[in-house]
Enzyme design. Structure first.
Site, short mmCIF file in Angstrom:
data_model
loop_
_atom_site.label_atom_id
_atom_site.label_comp_id
_atom_site.label_asym_id
_atom_site.label_seq_id
_atom_site.Cartn_x
_atom_site.Cartn_y
_atom_site.Cartn_z
N SER A 15 6.67 16.04 -0.85
CA SER A 15 7.91 15.42 -0.35
C SER A 15 9.12 16.07 -1.02
CB SER A 15 7.89 13.91 -0.60
OG SER A 15 7.60 13.63 -1.94
N GLU A 17 13.36 15.58 -1.92
CA GLU A 17 14.48 14.63 -2.03
C GLU A 17 15.80 15.37 -1.84
OE1 GLU A 17 14.22 11.63 -5.11
OE2 GLU A 17 16.33 11.95 -5.60
N ASP A 109 22.41 2.42 -10.69
CA ASP A 109 23.33 2.33 -11.83
C ASP A 109 24.74 2.25 -11.27
OD1 ASP A 109 21.43 2.68 -13.91
OD2 ASP A 109 21.29 4.78 -13.27
N PHE A 217 22.07 16.97 -16.99
CA PHE A 217 21.43 16.05 -16.05
C PHE A 217 20.46 15.12 -16.77
CE2 PHE A 217 18.48 15.37 -12.41
CZ PHE A 217 19.41 14.94 -11.49
N HIS A 265 6.67 15.28 -5.61
CA HIS A 265 7.95 14.89 -5.00
C HIS A 265 9.03 15.77 -5.64
CE1 HIS A 265 10.99 12.28 -3.18
NE2 HIS A 265 11.61 12.26 -4.34
P1 FAD Z 1 14.68 -1.66 -12.39
O1 FAD Z 1 13.26 -1.48 -12.07
O2 FAD Z 1 15.35 -2.93 -12.02
O3 FAD Z 1 14.84 -1.41 -13.97
C1 FAD Z 1 16.12 -1.30 -14.56
C2 FAD Z 1 16.03 -1.65 -16.05
O4 FAD Z 1 15.80 -3.04 -16.20
C3 FAD Z 1 14.88 -0.96 -16.76
O5 FAD Z 1 15.27 -0.70 -18.10
C4 FAD Z 1 13.77 -1.99 -16.74
O6 FAD Z 1 12.84 -1.80 -17.79
C5 FAD Z 1 14.59 -3.29 -16.87
N1 FAD Z 1 13.95 -4.42 -16.20
C6 FAD Z 1 13.33 -4.42 -15.00
N2 FAD Z 1 12.91 -5.64 -14.70
C7 FAD Z 1 13.29 -6.47 -15.73
C8 FAD Z 1 13.14 -7.85 -15.99
N3 FAD Z 1 12.50 -8.66 -15.15
N4 FAD Z 1 13.67 -8.35 -17.15
C9 FAD Z 1 14.31 -7.54 -18.03
N5 FAD Z 1 14.48 -6.20 -17.82
C10 FAD Z 1 13.96 -5.67 -16.68
N6 FAD Z 1 19.91 5.80 -8.36
C11 FAD Z 1 20.81 5.70 -7.37
O7 FAD Z 1 21.90 5.17 -7.59
N7 FAD Z 1 20.57 6.18 -6.11
C12 FAD Z 1 19.39 6.76 -5.80
O8 FAD Z 1 19.18 7.18 -4.65
C13 FAD Z 1 18.39 6.88 -6.82
N8 FAD Z 1 17.19 7.45 -6.57
C14 FAD Z 1 16.23 7.47 -7.54
C15 FAD Z 1 14.97 8.02 -7.23
C16 FAD Z 1 13.97 8.05 -8.20
C17 FAD Z 1 12.62 8.60 -7.85
C18 FAD Z 1 14.23 7.56 -9.51
C19 FAD Z 1 13.17 7.61 -10.57
C20 FAD Z 1 15.48 7.04 -9.83
C21 FAD Z 1 16.50 6.99 -8.85
N9 FAD Z 1 17.76 6.44 -9.11
C22 FAD Z 1 18.69 6.36 -8.12
C23 FAD Z 1 18.10 5.99 -10.46
C24 FAD Z 1 17.86 4.48 -10.68
O9 FAD Z 1 18.67 3.73 -9.83
C25 FAD Z 1 18.18 4.19 -12.14
O10 FAD Z 1 17.23 4.77 -12.98
C26 FAD Z 1 18.41 2.71 -12.48
O11 FAD Z 1 18.95 2.64 -13.79
C27 FAD Z 1 17.15 1.87 -12.50
O12 FAD Z 1 16.70 1.61 -11.26
P2 FAD Z 1 15.27 0.89 -11.06
O13 FAD Z 1 15.09 0.67 -9.63
O14 FAD Z 1 14.22 1.61 -11.80
O15 FAD Z 1 15.58 -0.51 -11.81
#
Ligand code: FAD
Length: 283
Positions: A15, A17, A109, A217, A265
Site C-alpha cells: 500500500s 500513502e 495532533d 521528520f 505500507h
Molecule cells: P490515540 O490512539 O488516541 O493515542 C494518542 C495518545 O493517547 C497515545 O499516547 C496513547 O497512548 C494515549 N491514549 C490512547 N488511549 C488512551 C486512554 N484511553 N487513556 C489514556 N491515554 C490514552 N495524523 C494526522 O493528523 N493525519 C493523518 O492523516 C495521520 N495519519 C497517520 C497514519 C499513520 C499510519 C500513523 C501511525 C499516524 C498518523 N497520524 C496522522 C499521526 C497521529 O494522528 C498521531 O500520532 C496522534 O498523536 C495519535 O493518533 P492516534 O490515532 O494514534 O491516537
C-alpha cells in the site's frame, strides 16, 4: 473493497500513502506519482487528513478522485481531535456515497497554536472514534500503532494497552508509524501478541532519501534513525543519500518479508522514485 477482506484472502499486501497537496500547482505531481506507482498493483492507497480540519475538503477530493480516475482501492484517514460527532458523521456519509470502504481512524495532533476552543470534546482518543464508526457504519477500520511507542505514552506497555482498546473497539488492522530498525517492529509484534491483539499489523516504511529531512521528520514522530545511517549520509550528496537510503530500505523490507510480515505500507511523501526502486529491488 474492504481491506479486512483483502487481508483475509492475501498473505502479503502493498500500500502507498499520499497527502493532499497544499498548492494547486503541486497537484500534477501527485497525479504523476500515482500513475507511476499504479503498475505495482497496490492493494490500497491511503490519503492523509489534516487534524485541524482545514484540509478536509482536499482529502475528500483526492479520496474520490483516486478511486474514480485510477480505479484504486482507497482508505481515507480521519482524525477526531478537532471534530464533532456531527462532522464525523458527515464525513462517513460522504465516504458511503462515494463507495469508499476503508478508514484509518486517528486521534490526530492539533496543529501548533490551534485555538483551545477548536479542540472538540466529542472524542478524546482514537478508540472512541473507532467505536463511533463501528456503531453506525460498515467500514473496514484501521488504526495507528507505534513500534517505538507514541510520544505521549508513559511507557510501551500502556501504549500497547491503548492499542488493544482500539482493536477491541472494532479496528480490523493496524498500520504502524515508520521505523528504520526492524527490531522495534518485532518487539512490537511480540507485545501485541502478548496482549491478544490478533488483527494484522502492516509495517510503515519510509525510504530515507535525505537524512536531514528525515531527522526533522522523526523528531515529530519519535522514530529512531540508526546512527550508522546518519554517519554514512552526513555531508554527502543528494544522489549518494538516495542510493544508500534505497539500498537500506530494500534490506529492511526483505528482512520484514522473511519474518512473515503481512505487507508493506509505504509513506511515499508523494514521490514515486524511491518506493519504485525498493519494490524493484525486492523482486
Ligand atoms: P490515540 O490512539 O488516541 O493515542 C494518542 C495518545 O493517547 C497515545 O499516547 C496513547 O497512548 C494515549 N491514549 C490512547 N488511549 C488512551 C486512554 N484511553 N487513556 C489514556 N491515554 C490514552 N495524523 C494526522 O493528523 N493525519 C493523518 O492523516 C495521520 N495519519 C497517520 C497514519 C499513520 C499510519 C500513523 C501511525 C499516524 C498518523 N497520524 C496522522 C499521526 C497521529 O494522528 C498521531 O500520532 C496522534 O498523536 C495519535 O493518533 P492516534 O490515532 O494514534 O491516537
Amino acid at each position: 473493497m474492504k481491506i479486512s477482506d483483502i487481508l483475509k484472502s492475501k498473505d502479503f499486501l502493498i500500500s502507498f500513502e499520499f497527502f493532499p497537496p497544499k498548492k494547486e500547482e503541486n497537484e500534477h505531481i501527485l497525479f504523476e506519482t500515482i500513475s507511476k506507482l499504479k503498475p505495482y498493483n497496490p492493494d490500497f492507497v491511503s490519503i492523509t487528513y489534516g487534524a485541524g480540519g482545514s484540509t478536509r475538503e482536499k482529502t475528500a477530493y483526492w479520496t474520490k478522485h483516486i478511486k474514480e480516475d485510477f480505479g484504486l482501492n482507497v482508505m481515507m484517514h480521519l482524525t477526531c481531535v478537532a471534530a464533532t460527532a456531527e462532522e464525523i458523521s458527515e464525513n462517513l456519509k460522504m465516504l458511503e456515497e462515494n463507495g469508499i470502504k476503508n478508514i484509518l481512524a486517528l486521534r490526530g495532533d492539533p496543529p501548533k497554536d490551534f485555538p483551545e476552543d477548536k479542540i472538540k470534546k466529542d472524542f478524546k482518543y482514537a478508540y472512541e472514534l473507532v467505536r463511533f464508526i463501528k456503531s453506525k457504519n460498515d467500514f473496514s477500520i484501521g488504526v495507528a500503532g507505534y513500534p517505538e511507542g507514541h510520544l505521549e505514552s508513559p511507557n510501551l506497555n500502556k501504549d500497547i494497552e491503548y492499542l488493544k482498546m482500539k482493536v477491541d473497539s472494532g479496528a480490523d488492522f493496524v498500520v504502524t508509524q515508520l521505523f528504520f530498525d526492524n527490531r522495534y517492529f518485532y518487539d512490537f509484534i511480540d507485545r501485541a501478541i502478548k496482549h491478544n491483539i490478533n488483527v494484522p499489523i502492516l509495517p510503515g516504511i519510509m525510504p530515507i532519501t535525505n537524512i536531514n529531512q528525515v531527522i526533522r521528520f522523526t523528531q515529530m514522530c519519535g522514530a529512531t534513525v540508526p546512527e550508522s545511517l546518519v554517519q554514512s549520509m552526513a555531508d554527502k550528496s543528494e544522489e549518494y543519500m538516495f542510493e544508500v537510503g534505497v539500498e537500506y530500505c530494500i534490506k529492511q523490507c526483505a528482512d520484514l518479508k522473511k519474518h512473515g510480515c503481512k505487507g508493506l505500507h509505504f509513506y511515499t511523501l508523494n514521490k514515486s522514485e524511491a518506493t519504485k526502486m525498493v519494490l524493484e529491488g525486492l523482486k
